[in-house]
Motif scaffolding. Sequence first.
Motif, mmCIF file in Angstrom:
data_model
loop_
_atom_site.group_PDB
_atom_site.id
_atom_site.type_symbol
_atom_site.label_atom_id
_atom_site.label_comp_id
_atom_site.label_asym_id
_atom_site.label_seq_id
_atom_site.Cartn_x
_atom_site.Cartn_y
_atom_site.Cartn_z
ATOM 1 N N ASP A 62 -6.607 21.819 0.345
ATOM 2 C CA ASP A 62 -5.228 21.702 -0.127
ATOM 3 C C ASP A 62 -5.057 20.578 -1.145
ATOM 4 O O ASP A 62 -4.002 20.480 -1.780
ATOM 5 C CB ASP A 62 -4.277 21.476 1.053
ATOM 6 N N CYS A 63 -6.077 19.743 -1.292
ATOM 7 C CA CYS A 63 -6.034 18.694 -2.315
ATOM 8 C C CYS A 63 -5.871 19.296 -3.712
ATOM 9 O O CYS A 63 -5.313 18.649 -4.608
ATOM 10 C CB CYS A 63 -7.306 17.843 -2.257
ATOM 11 N N VAL A 64 -6.354 20.523 -3.898
ATOM 12 C CA VAL A 64 -6.184 21.193 -5.198
ATOM 13 C C VAL A 64 -4.704 21.408 -5.481
ATOM 14 O O VAL A 64 -4.229 21.183 -6.604
ATOM 15 C CB VAL A 64 -6.940 22.541 -5.226
ATOM 16 N N LEU A 65 -3.947 21.803 -4.463
ATOM 17 C CA LEU A 65 -2.503 21.980 -4.630
ATOM 18 C C LEU A 65 -1.827 20.646 -4.918
ATOM 19 O O LEU A 65 -0.912 20.569 -5.747
ATOM 20 C CB LEU A 65 -1.910 22.622 -3.376
ATOM 21 N N TRP A 66 -2.252 19.618 -4.244
ATOM 22 C CA TRP A 66 -1.715 18.263 -4.480
ATOM 23 C C TRP A 66 -1.916 17.839 -5.931
ATOM 24 O O TRP A 66 -0.985 17.364 -6.588
ATOM 25 C CB TRP A 66 -2.399 17.291 -3.520
ATOM 26 N N ILE A 67 -3.114 18.035 -6.447
ATOM 27 C CA ILE A 67 -3.404 17.686 -7.845
ATOM 28 C C ILE A 67 -2.527 18.502 -8.792
ATOM 29 O O ILE A 67 -1.993 17.982 -9.785
ATOM 30 C CB ILE A 67 -4.897 17.917 -8.151
ATOM 31 N N ALA A 68 -2.368 19.775 -8.471
ATOM 32 C CA ALA A 68 -1.551 20.651 -9.319
ATOM 33 C C ALA A 68 -0.087 20.215 -9.333
ATOM 34 O O ALA A 68 0.565 20.214 -10.389
ATOM 35 C CB ALA A 68 -1.674 22.096 -8.838
ATOM 36 N N VAL A 69 0.433 19.847 -8.163
ATOM 37 C CA VAL A 69 1.827 19.394 -8.085
ATOM 38 C C VAL A 69 2.019 18.103 -8.875
ATOM 39 O O VAL A 69 3.033 17.934 -9.570
ATOM 40 C CB VAL A 69 2.252 19.214 -6.612
ATOM 41 N N LYS A 70 1.049 17.203 -8.786
ATOM 42 C CA LYS A 70 1.127 15.967 -9.579
ATOM 43 C C LYS A 70 1.156 16.285 -11.074
ATOM 44 O O LYS A 70 1.906 15.670 -11.850
ATOM 45 C CB LYS A 70 -0.064 15.051 -9.258
ATOM 46 N N GLN A 71 0.357 17.248 -11.473
ATOM 47 C CA GLN A 71 0.323 17.651 -12.878
ATOM 48 C C GLN A 71 1.680 18.199 -13.318
ATOM 49 O O GLN A 71 2.202 17.831 -14.368
ATOM 50 C CB GLN A 71 -0.763 18.707 -13.100
ATOM 51 N N TYR A 72 2.247 19.092 -12.511
ATOM 52 C CA TYR A 72 3.520 19.710 -12.900
ATOM 53 C C TYR A 72 4.656 18.695 -12.868
ATOM 54 O O TYR A 72 5.539 18.715 -13.739
ATOM 55 C CB TYR A 72 3.844 20.893 -11.987
#
Length: 420
Positions: free
Chosen positions: A107-117
């Motif tokens: 789920d860290c991938v989702l965390w990184i994506a949310v930070k990006q957005y």
Amino acid sequence: MPIMDPVDSIFMLATFIKMLLIPAYKSTDFEVHRNWLAITHSLPLSKWYYEDTSEWTLDYPPFFAWFEKLLSYPASLVDPGIVEVVNLGYSTDTCVLFQRASVIVTDCVLWIAVKQYCGLLRASQASSPLQDVRTVLLSFLLLLNYGLIIVDHIHFQYNGFLFGILVLSICCICKGEDLLGAFLFAILLNFKHLFLYISPAYFIYLLKHYCFKKNGFSVVNFVKLGSLVVAVFLLSFGPFVLLGQLGQVISRLFPFKRGLCHAYWAANVWALYSTLDKGLAVIGSRLGLLGVSQGGGMMSGLVGDMHTLVLPSIPPIVTIILTLLTWIPAIVHTWLTSNATPRSFLKCLVLCAYGSFLCGWHVHEKAILMVTIPLSLLAVDDIRCARVFMLVSTAGHIALFPLLYQPAGEIVCVHSSLPC
């Protein structure tokens, strides 16, 4: 002392909640993924899509199979029994802990994506309290998404990191990095083919925005885009083409014999159709007009060729045609827009996902996440989209209740009265 980014704080809270759910009820999908760990670890590549010791055969694209193989290495060290194909229903404490932890970590991938957005949200507007509210709200909607928590961390699947790849792809589109966005989406398709539902939005937007320039159609850009996507698919399916197994892989990915409706009906057109069929069968049977029983029909069984009792059976081609028809308005609007924008792309994506959910073949109730998660990106910026999001997310999450059929799940069901 520096203040922690709200996205990081919410991610830590989400991780803590997910850890508390490690002992929670798990569905047959838990055994599905354990079996896939065993298949990819214990068998050669040539047998991955033929192995059928378990009824839960490998039916995801090759990149996901390689993902399972990667996970199988630490799994074999934690508990060698996890990767034994013959250990059907294997569920020791170490097995549960490993598999639950693997979902939390990815789920860290989702965390990184949310930070990006959220970074894009901050960059698009001057610093203000409202901007901070939007960032916090989006972080809650994605990182503490009720549907994802139920489906991934109770029921058991790996959707979090897949939606992370999707959000990263959308971020690239928003930044004008069309090739990178297309590359990430091609990778996503080779992890989970159900994201084909939203592929028309990518195709029409990239064709319009990247291939058609002010001075006309760019053959160079079209070739670059096509070559990139083809390269990803060749990397994924190439080994199976060389083995002469492409047909076998495709038959696993698209099992049309499973019937029109999933056992847990998705809240779509075919659920209404099936309800009408069942109701007519009951009425007809009680009136002595029909020689059919009240049992059976579309709702019986998890896997199998299901049929209607009274109404005409719906073949796959009908669902395909209806799905294509639901896509047309969004696709035409995006194409005819004089200046295609990432926002118009995102709206098209949501509408394609919703049309597929409403009319698709054998749609799972979990597929509503493909609508609500991209829609949440629009909801934090547009009050009209926010209203739609409240309605769709609330109804969609309530439709996930059948996944929580044990008494312990009632607490989570009560929590879902708050749409998030």
